[in-house]
Design an enzyme around this catalytic site. Structure first.
Site, mmCIF file in Angstrom:
data_model
loop_
_atom_site.group_PDB
_atom_site.id
_atom_site.type_symbol
_atom_site.label_atom_id
_atom_site.label_comp_id
_atom_site.label_asym_id
_atom_site.label_seq_id
_atom_site.Cartn_x
_atom_site.Cartn_y
_atom_site.Cartn_z
ATOM 1 N N PHE A 119 0.857 -1.184 0.000
ATOM 2 C CA PHE A 119 0.000 0.000 0.000
ATOM 3 C C PHE A 119 0.894 1.234 0.000
ATOM 4 C CE2 PHE A 119 -3.550 2.685 0.988
ATOM 5 C CZ PHE A 119 -4.653 1.950 0.598
ATOM 6 N N LEU A 252 -16.017 8.606 -5.784
ATOM 7 C CA LEU A 252 -14.618 8.524 -6.203
ATOM 8 C C LEU A 252 -14.435 7.909 -7.584
ATOM 9 C CD1 LEU A 252 -12.291 7.320 -3.307
ATOM 10 C CD2 LEU A 252 -12.425 9.532 -4.427
ATOM 11 N N HIS A 353 -12.077 13.594 1.862
ATOM 12 C CA HIS A 353 -12.102 12.149 2.098
ATOM 13 C C HIS A 353 -12.000 11.774 3.578
ATOM 14 C CE1 HIS A 353 -11.754 8.018 0.908
ATOM 15 N NE2 HIS A 353 -10.522 7.896 1.349
#
Lengths: 595, 93
Positions: A119, A252, A353
């Site tokens: 990630f 998104l 977000h």
């Protein structure tokens, strides 16, 4: 008429990841625990978290908590408290394995251990190379987590009050929190939840922005309630944005679209990223792309009648590629932008977000505020965890997959601390101060009796547009200054909102008006804190704080390495030190944040 | 409108508050279109649909998966066809 009083050892507001985790701790210790929630627990916004939860299990390759800690401090642009960050990264493995024992269906390696995926920002050996640290359950990590924890709570006899809206804190003259008032949506009845421990886990307030990826339930209820009770809100200027949300909807559009060749264009059809990032162009980092988009819009090159969005163009790609490599994008574009992206570009804007700031806590989950003896005096009886809290582990910017970890570690920690405190507390509950109960009732009474007031929907829209324009992803000194005046004007309207439907039973208009009371506190705190912070750090980037030798990337450690604290009363700002000393290891020294 | 029907609609409207923004928007549009004129059989179908988990519900609403119940599938088609209220899209040129 005085409301009914219900007594519990602990009351938790919010049944997302943090609330459920805290409740497990309390109920399994035998304490009578109530969880108040606006929606059914497994419909909390934690469900939307897909990326996974960070833990340095090292199942695929070498990893350790100290490397994770380094990545988190760096991600926070050194605004995160290093004691809390060490605590979180160290506890990660324990919390993930506990979750596995609760029945969480993590993806597996062939050897049966939890599968870990790479990630962004997860590195080994203090930033040397990427490492696989994220634990996931397909693309439903948050959802699976909530189910596992909800079942565990049912087994432990946690009492759920579903479709209840928390109204206000009950604090006595000494500042101790004695519970919370709440409204049953089904009947309109207001009840006092009288408790020795009150834990807020109400999530973020992303709906303060016009363009937000957050679900409609994310209205910052815990933050508004805390602010009205005199608790300051910490680091509210820091919000994480995603560059490509569908304009006007917020849904998104994945970065994969640009990865497959999507191009951002302004009103002239120009591929403007060539000017801002000549090499990476549309594939530059999120921050760079978001700032470029905002600059184009602010300088009048935005699209549409209001020139307030840019276009994401994939019309030059082979339709077969779009369908194969970007599944779901065409449906999203049709459903939420009203365009078929094979034929027309998609209108996009930088979109809010995640909220880094919140109710100030220490790493034990206890709410802390400046007092006579220290900057971090414990508010007795009050705890917070998850996105509504600021521990502070995310500092000026959150590392991906640390949000699920935050709610697990600090949900558990708040629960554990409450358990230990309850064990030592007297058997009897303290008396409830009538004035505090009256305060909550007065707010609802005002709403019920308001005549010739402001429309809730229009006022909320005015707030959202003000926040989007004046305190968005890229901030301008003059716009921020103007934004403070504008948001305070909107606040006046919020104080006189009117609802036409006065019915008590499932009156969603009333709930939305009460939610707006909470949202506006978050909006005002964000605008005022952002206007005051004269530096660029993490997600807070100002046009008047450029990259210089003394202030790399505009970050001014000499003057601004400190947490903001906004108080509702008088819109006062205060500041407190960042904790640069970890619990057991050496300080991760300040340096320029570069990837 | 009688009280029982008003309460039922109020409850269903609230149950349209979901964990995923995509669903919130689709249901917001739907209620904007039907208002309180929604008929009883549609209310029944909505109740069934809203009992689904959010990710499953999105698969149905987005058309990635078809419902096995023809009546529910008709409601899904109606949700998908509800006009897009996104002013950015309609005013963009």
């Amino acid at each position: 008429m005085n409301p009914t009083v219900r007594k519990f050892d602990a009351v938790i507001v919010g049944a997302g990841g943090a609330g459920l985790r805290a409740a497990i701790q309390l109920s399994e210790s035998g304490f009578k625990t109530a969880v108040i929630t606006k929606v059914f627990p497994t419909r909390s916004h934690t469900v939307a978290a897909q990326g996974g939860v960070a833990a340095s299990l090292g199942n695929s390759e070498e990893d350790n908590w100290h490397w994770h800690m380094y990545d988190t401090v760096k991600g926070s642009d050194w605004l995160g408290d290093q004691d809390a960050i060490e605590f979180m990264c160290k506890k990660a493995n324990e919390c993930v394995i506990e979750l596995e024992h609760y029945g969480m269906p993590f993806d597996r390696l062939d050897n049966g251990r939890i599968y870990q995926r790479p990630f962004g920002g997860h590195m080994s050996n203090f930033g040397e190379k990427p490492v696989r640290r994220s634990c996931a359950a397909a693309d439903r990590t948050g959802h699976a987590m909530l189910h596992a924890m909800y079942q565990r709570n049912v087994k432990a006899n946690t009492q759920f009050f579903v479709e209840w809206m928390a109204l206000d804190l009950v604090r006595d003259a000494e500042g101790e929190v004695l519970g919370v008032t709440a409204m049953d949506m089904e009947t309109g009845e207001i009840v006092v939840f009288h408790a020795k421990a009150t834990i807020f886990a109400t999530g973020g307030a992303g709906r303060i922005y016009y363009s937000s990826t957050n679900a409609f339930i994310n209205t910052g209820d815990g933050l508004g309630i805390a602010a009205r009770a005199g608790i300051p809100l910490e680091d509210m200027e820091f919000w994480q944005f995603h560059p490509t949300g569908v304009a006007g909807a917020g849904v998104l559009i994945t970065e994969g679209v640009r990865g497959e060749g999507g191009i951002l264009r302004n009103a002239q059809g120009e591929r403007f990223m060539e000017r801002y990032a000549p090499n990476a162009k549309d594939l530059a980092s999120r921050d760079v792309v978001s700032r470029a988009m905002t600059t184009e819009i602010n300088e009048g090159r935005g699209c549409g009648p209001n020139k307030d969005f840019v276009l994401l163009d994939i019309t030059h790609l082979d339709p077969a590629t779009i369908m194969k490599r970007l599944p779901g994008i065409r449906e999203i574009a049709i459903q939420f932008a009203g365009v078929d992206c094979i034929k027309e570009p998609i209108p996009v804007v930088p979109t809010c977000h995640y909220q880094m700031g919140g109710i100030p806590t220490n790493y034990n989950g206890q709410v802390v505020i400046p007092g006579k003896r220290s900057q971090n005096e414990i508010v007795p009886g009050f705890y917070a965890a998850g996105e509504c809290a600021c521990a502070s582990v995310h500092g000026a910017n959150r590392l991906g997959t640390n949000s699920l970890l935050d709610l697990l570690v600090f949900g558990k920690s708040a629960g554990e601390t409450a358990v230990e405190t309850l064990k030592l507390s007297p058997k009897a509950h303290k008396d409830l101060p009538q004035s505090e109960i009256d305060r909550a009732l007065a707010r609802v009474d005002r709403l019920n009796s308001q005549k010739d007031g402001a429309n809730v929907h229009e006022t909320r829209l005015a707030m959202q547009r003000t926040m989007q324009k004046h305190a968005g992803v890229f901030r301008f000194a003059d716009l921020l200054k103007e934004g403070v005046e504008k948001i305070l004007e909107v606040q006046k309207d919020v104080q006189r909102t009117e609802i036409k439907d006065k019915s008590k039973v499932f009156n969603t208009a009333r709930i939305e008006a009460l939610e707006l009371d909470n949202l506006i506190e978050v909006a005002v705190s964000t605008m005022i804190s952002a206007e005051a912070r004269k530096e660029s750090r993490g997600a807070h980037v100002r046009n008047d704080c450029p990259d210089t030798a003394e202030c790399p990337d505009g970050r001014d450690d000499k003057n601004w390495l400190k947490h903001s604290l906004w108080y509702k009363e008088g819109n006062r700002l205060d500041y407190k030190s960042v904790k640069l000393t970890p619990l057991t290891v050496e300080t991760i020294a300040l340096k320029k944040r570069a990837y | 409108m009688d009280e029982a029907r008003r309460v039922r609609i109020g409850r269903l409207r609230w149950h349209c508050r979901r964990a995923l923004l995509e669903l919130d928007i689709v249901f917001q549009r739907f209620w904007g279109e039907v208002g309180d004129d929604i008929d009883e059989s549609t209310l029944d179908l909505m109740e069934g649909l809203l009992a689904e988990e959010d990710h499953d519900l999105w698969e149905l609403v987005s058309g990635r998966r078809q419902s096995e119940d023809p009546a529910q599938q008709r409601l899904l088609a109606r949700l998908q066809a509800t006009p897009n209220l996104n002013t950015f899209a309609t005013e963009r040129h």
